[in-house]
Design a protein around this motif. Sequence first.
Motif, PDB file in Angstrom:
ATOM      1  N   ASP A 289       0.823  -1.211   0.000  1.00  0.00           N
ATOM      2  CA  ASP A 289       0.000   0.000   0.000  1.00  0.00           C
ATOM      3  C   ASP A 289       0.858   1.263   0.000  1.00  0.00           C
ATOM      4  N   ILE A 290       1.926   1.259   0.786  1.00  0.00           N
ATOM      5  CA  ILE A 290       2.772   2.450   0.853  1.00  0.00           C
ATOM      6  C   ILE A 290       3.537   2.629  -0.459  1.00  0.00           C
ATOM      7  N   LEU A 291       3.897   1.531  -1.118  1.00  0.00           N
ATOM      8  CA  LEU A 291       4.529   1.618  -2.431  1.00  0.00           C
ATOM      9  C   LEU A 291       3.567   2.208  -3.461  1.00  0.00           C
ATOM     10  N   SER A 292       2.312   1.789  -3.398  1.00  0.00           N
ATOM     11  CA  SER A 292       1.302   2.312  -4.317  1.00  0.00           C
ATOM     12  C   SER A 292       1.113   3.813  -4.113  1.00  0.00           C
TER      13      SER A 292
ATOM     14  N   ILE B 100       3.763   4.752   9.370  1.00  0.00           N
ATOM     15  CA  ILE B 100       2.848   5.829   9.752  1.00  0.00           C
ATOM     16  C   ILE B 100       3.460   7.192   9.440  1.00  0.00           C
ATOM     17  N   LYS B 101       4.737   7.355   9.768  1.00  0.00           N
ATOM     18  CA  LYS B 101       5.403   8.641   9.528  1.00  0.00           C
ATOM     19  C   LYS B 101       5.578   8.909   8.035  1.00  0.00           C
ATOM     20  N   VAL B 102       6.024   7.910   7.289  1.00  0.00           N
ATOM     21  CA  VAL B 102       6.221   8.086   5.850  1.00  0.00           C
ATOM     22  C   VAL B 102       4.884   8.347   5.160  1.00  0.00           C
ATOM     23  N   ASN B 103       3.858   7.641   5.594  1.00  0.00           N
ATOM     24  CA  ASN B 103       2.518   7.836   5.053  1.00  0.00           C
ATOM     25  C   ASN B 103       2.078   9.288   5.218  1.00  0.00           C
ATOM     26  N   ASN B 104       2.303   9.839   6.400  1.00  0.00           N
ATOM     27  CA  ASN B 104       1.945  11.225   6.660  1.00  0.00           C
ATOM     28  C   ASN B 104       2.775  12.189   5.816  1.00  0.00           C
ATOM     29  N   ASP B 105       4.075  11.911   5.692  1.00  0.00           N
ATOM     30  CA  ASP B 105       4.941  12.774   4.880  1.00  0.00           C
ATOM     31  C   ASP B 105       4.525  12.757   3.412  1.00  0.00           C
ATOM     32  N   LEU B 106       4.137  11.592   2.908  1.00  0.00           N
ATOM     33  CA  LEU B 106       3.705  11.500   1.516  1.00  0.00           C
ATOM     34  C   LEU B 106       2.443  12.323   1.272  1.00  0.00           C
ATOM     35  N   GLU B 107       1.521  12.298   2.225  1.00  0.00           N
ATOM     36  CA  GLU B 107       0.302  13.090   2.071  1.00  0.00           C
ATOM     37  C   GLU B 107       0.629  14.580   2.075  1.00  0.00           C
ATOM     38  N   ARG B 108       1.567  14.980   2.910  1.00  0.00           N
ATOM     39  CA  ARG B 108       1.981  16.395   2.955  1.00  0.00           C
ATOM     40  C   ARG B 108       2.711  16.789   1.668  1.00  0.00           C
ATOM     41  N   ILE B 109       3.517  15.879   1.132  1.00  0.00           N
ATOM     42  CA  ILE B 109       4.185  16.153  -0.148  1.00  0.00           C
ATOM     43  C   ILE B 109       3.147  16.350  -1.250  1.00  0.00           C
ATOM     44  N   ALA B 110       2.116  15.500  -1.246  1.00  0.00           N
ATOM     45  CA  ALA B 110       1.052  15.640  -2.255  1.00  0.00           C
ATOM     46  C   ALA B 110       0.365  16.996  -2.131  1.00  0.00           C
ATOM     47  N   ASP B 111       0.112  17.442  -0.909  1.00  0.00           N
ATOM     48  CA  ASP B 111      -0.504  18.759  -0.713  1.00  0.00           C
ATOM     49  C   ASP B 111       0.389  19.871  -1.264  1.00  0.00           C
TER      50      ASP B 111
ATOM     51  N   PHE C   9      14.066   3.838   1.874  1.00  0.00           N
ATOM     52  CA  PHE C   9      13.095   3.286   2.825  1.00  0.00           C
ATOM     53  C   PHE C   9      12.700   1.859   2.443  1.00  0.00           C
ATOM     54  N   VAL C  10      12.366   1.659   1.179  1.00  0.00           N
ATOM     55  CA  VAL C  10      11.926   0.338   0.713  1.00  0.00           C
ATOM     56  C   VAL C  10      13.051  -0.691   0.839  1.00  0.00           C
TER      57      VAL C  10
END
Length: 223
Positions: free
Chosen positions: A15-18, A84-95, A137-138
């Motif tokens: 999911d995080i890769l997607s 959890i942290k990377v997921n949050n950072d990715l959402e902020r990058i998208a914003d 990370f991966v």
Amino acid sequence: MMKHLNRDMDHLHRDILSLSAVVEEMIVNAGKSLSEGRVDLAEKVIRDDDAVDHQEVAIEDECLKVLALHHPVATDLRRIATVIKVNNDLERIADLAVSVAQRAIGVKDYPRFVIPDGVGPMVSEVTGMVRAALDAFVNMDTDAAKRVILRDDEVDALNTDLINHLRLTMQKDAQLVAAALHCFSAIRHLERIADLATNIAEDAIYLVDGEIVRHRSVLKRDC
């Protein structure tokens, strides 16, 4: 029990890769929309943000379920905390990519304004940092993660040069102030994306070593 935990962790990994792939494409498109004046790409970035928001929430929910069901410890616990942290950072990058795209649309209202030559290299460097941070990370590659962190200095230098260029543009031609401010904001958003890529690289180091790294001076002594 361990079999079920491994299955759920693999699911989180996919999911995080997607999500990473979608966000990386958003950065590329946002950068092109600014440097090449591609309003169509800017509009696509803005549309893609909703999907990222939904995916980010879903991944966080899955992480919380894994914590509640399996009570992971040691490395597994670090993996979930890092996701959890990377997921949050990715959402902020998208914003931030959306913000760059919106500024790119704003710039198009001023056909006399010329995008500075340094924008393209900055977009390339920022995109490369995000890609390299996610790869680190991966692959759980701390050396690669440290190299990403050191690259932030290059982005900072590009940011400074571009800001100085835009200030001169505004001083020379008052009619270009609004366009230059749009570009100024977009560049600052790109610089912030680089900071978040650095966060992801730091998270990769934490995942492998269990070490919280926040000071580049320490990394420079190690590299």
